[in-house]
Design a protein around this motif. Structure first.
Motif, PDB file in Angstrom:
ATOM      1  N   ASN A   1       7.462   6.714   0.123  1.00  0.00           N
ATOM      2  CA  ASN A   1       6.222   6.561   0.866  1.00  0.00           C
ATOM      3  C   ASN A   1       6.256   7.436   2.107  1.00  0.00           C
ATOM      4  O   ASN A   1       7.288   7.547   2.764  1.00  0.00           O
ATOM      5  CB  ASN A   1       6.032   5.097   1.301  1.00  0.00           C
ATOM      6  N   VAL A   2       5.132   8.030   2.411  1.00  0.00           N
ATOM      7  CA  VAL A   2       4.961   8.814   3.622  1.00  0.00           C
ATOM      8  C   VAL A   2       3.758   8.233   4.354  1.00  0.00           C
ATOM      9  O   VAL A   2       2.695   8.057   3.753  1.00  0.00           O
ATOM     10  CB  VAL A   2       4.708  10.307   3.314  1.00  0.00           C
ATOM     11  N   TYR A   3       3.941   7.920   5.619  1.00  0.00           N
ATOM     12  CA  TYR A   3       2.852   7.366   6.414  1.00  0.00           C
ATOM     13  C   TYR A   3       2.493   8.349   7.507  1.00  0.00           C
ATOM     14  O   TYR A   3       3.338   8.746   8.300  1.00  0.00           O
ATOM     15  CB  TYR A   3       3.258   6.017   7.033  1.00  0.00           C
ATOM     16  N   GLY A   4       1.226   8.742   7.530  1.00  0.00           N
ATOM     17  CA  GLY A   4       0.742   9.635   8.566  1.00  0.00           C
ATOM     18  C   GLY A   4       0.379   8.857   9.824  1.00  0.00           C
ATOM     19  O   GLY A   4       0.569   7.634   9.892  1.00  0.00           O
ATOM     20  N   GLY A   5      -0.133   9.542  10.811  1.00  0.00           N
ATOM     21  CA  GLY A   5      -0.536   8.913  12.061  1.00  0.00           C
ATOM     22  C   GLY A   5      -1.441   7.728  11.830  1.00  0.00           C
ATOM     23  O   GLY A   5      -2.438   7.835  11.121  1.00  0.00           O
ATOM     24  N   GLY A   6      -1.082   6.576  12.389  1.00  0.00           N
ATOM     25  CA  GLY A   6      -1.881   5.359  12.259  1.00  0.00           C
ATOM     26  C   GLY A   6      -1.627   4.585  10.984  1.00  0.00           C
ATOM     27  O   GLY A   6      -2.095   3.465  10.830  1.00  0.00           O
ATOM     28  N   GLY A   7      -0.867   5.156  10.042  1.00  0.00           N
ATOM     29  CA  GLY A   7      -0.558   4.465   8.789  1.00  0.00           C
ATOM     30  C   GLY A   7       0.451   3.355   9.019  1.00  0.00           C
ATOM     31  O   GLY A   7       1.311   3.450   9.888  1.00  0.00           O
ATOM     32  N   HIS A   8       0.336   2.285   8.246  1.00  0.00           N
ATOM     33  CA  HIS A   8       1.273   1.167   8.374  1.00  0.00           C
ATOM     34  C   HIS A   8       1.153   0.241   7.172  1.00  0.00           C
ATOM     35  O   HIS A   8       0.183   0.302   6.429  1.00  0.00           O
ATOM     36  CB  HIS A   8       0.995   0.377   9.648  1.00  0.00           C
ATOM     37  N   LEU A   9       2.160  -0.588   6.998  1.00  0.00           N
ATOM     38  CA  LEU A   9       2.101  -1.664   6.016  1.00  0.00           C
ATOM     39  C   LEU A   9       1.691  -2.936   6.734  1.00  0.00           C
ATOM     40  O   LEU A   9       2.067  -3.159   7.883  1.00  0.00           O
ATOM     41  CB  LEU A   9       3.486  -1.903   5.395  1.00  0.00           C
ATOM     42  N   LEU A  10       0.957  -3.774   6.050  1.00  0.00           N
ATOM     43  CA  LEU A  10       0.636  -5.075   6.617  1.00  0.00           C
ATOM     44  C   LEU A  10       1.874  -5.961   6.566  1.00  0.00           C
ATOM     45  O   LEU A  10       2.808  -5.718   5.795  1.00  0.00           O
ATOM     46  CB  LEU A  10      -0.506  -5.720   5.832  1.00  0.00           C
TER      47      LEU A  10
END
Length: 112
Positions: free
Chosen positions: A37-46
């Motif tokens: 998984n790659v998360y960009g700016g502001g990305g997150h898991l709940l």
């Protein structure tokens, strides 16, 4: 080639034996899942738990940029939350994290 070598290492009986020794969990089968998984700016898991079927152990292996030191301003810390009882008697996470772990390259977090 390097990605496949990493996958082979994570799927190996040696890795399962190491995880079992470290966590004290029961015998681990060779059924292994792996995702990237790659998360960009502001990305997150709940907020969630990793209780799925017969899964014994979950892990995160951080493959962030090895040549860049991580700073809190970058975001991406793993935040862990204690559970508390809600008014309805159901558990819910506390509002503030009880621990925060930096996503340092090559580090691994195990959940057993």
């Amino acid at each position: 080639p390097r990605t496949m070598a990493l996958r082979s290492a994570l799927y190996s009986s040696e890795f399962r034996a190491w995880v079992r020794q470290l966590t004290g969990c029961t015998e681990l089968t060779d059924q292994t899942d792996c995702s990237c998984n790659v998360y960009g700016g502001g990305g997150h898991l709940l907020c969630h738990d990793d209780v799925i079927g017969s899964r014994c152990v979950s892990y995160i292996l951080y493959l962030s940029r090895p040549d860049e030191a991580w700073e809190a301003a970058h975001g991406g810390a793993l935040e862990l939350y204690e559970m508390q009882e809600a008014a309805e008697g159901l558990p819910q996470p506390c509002a503030a994290p009880s621990a925060s772990l930096a996503p340092e390259f090559g580090s691994m977090v195990l959940f057993a």
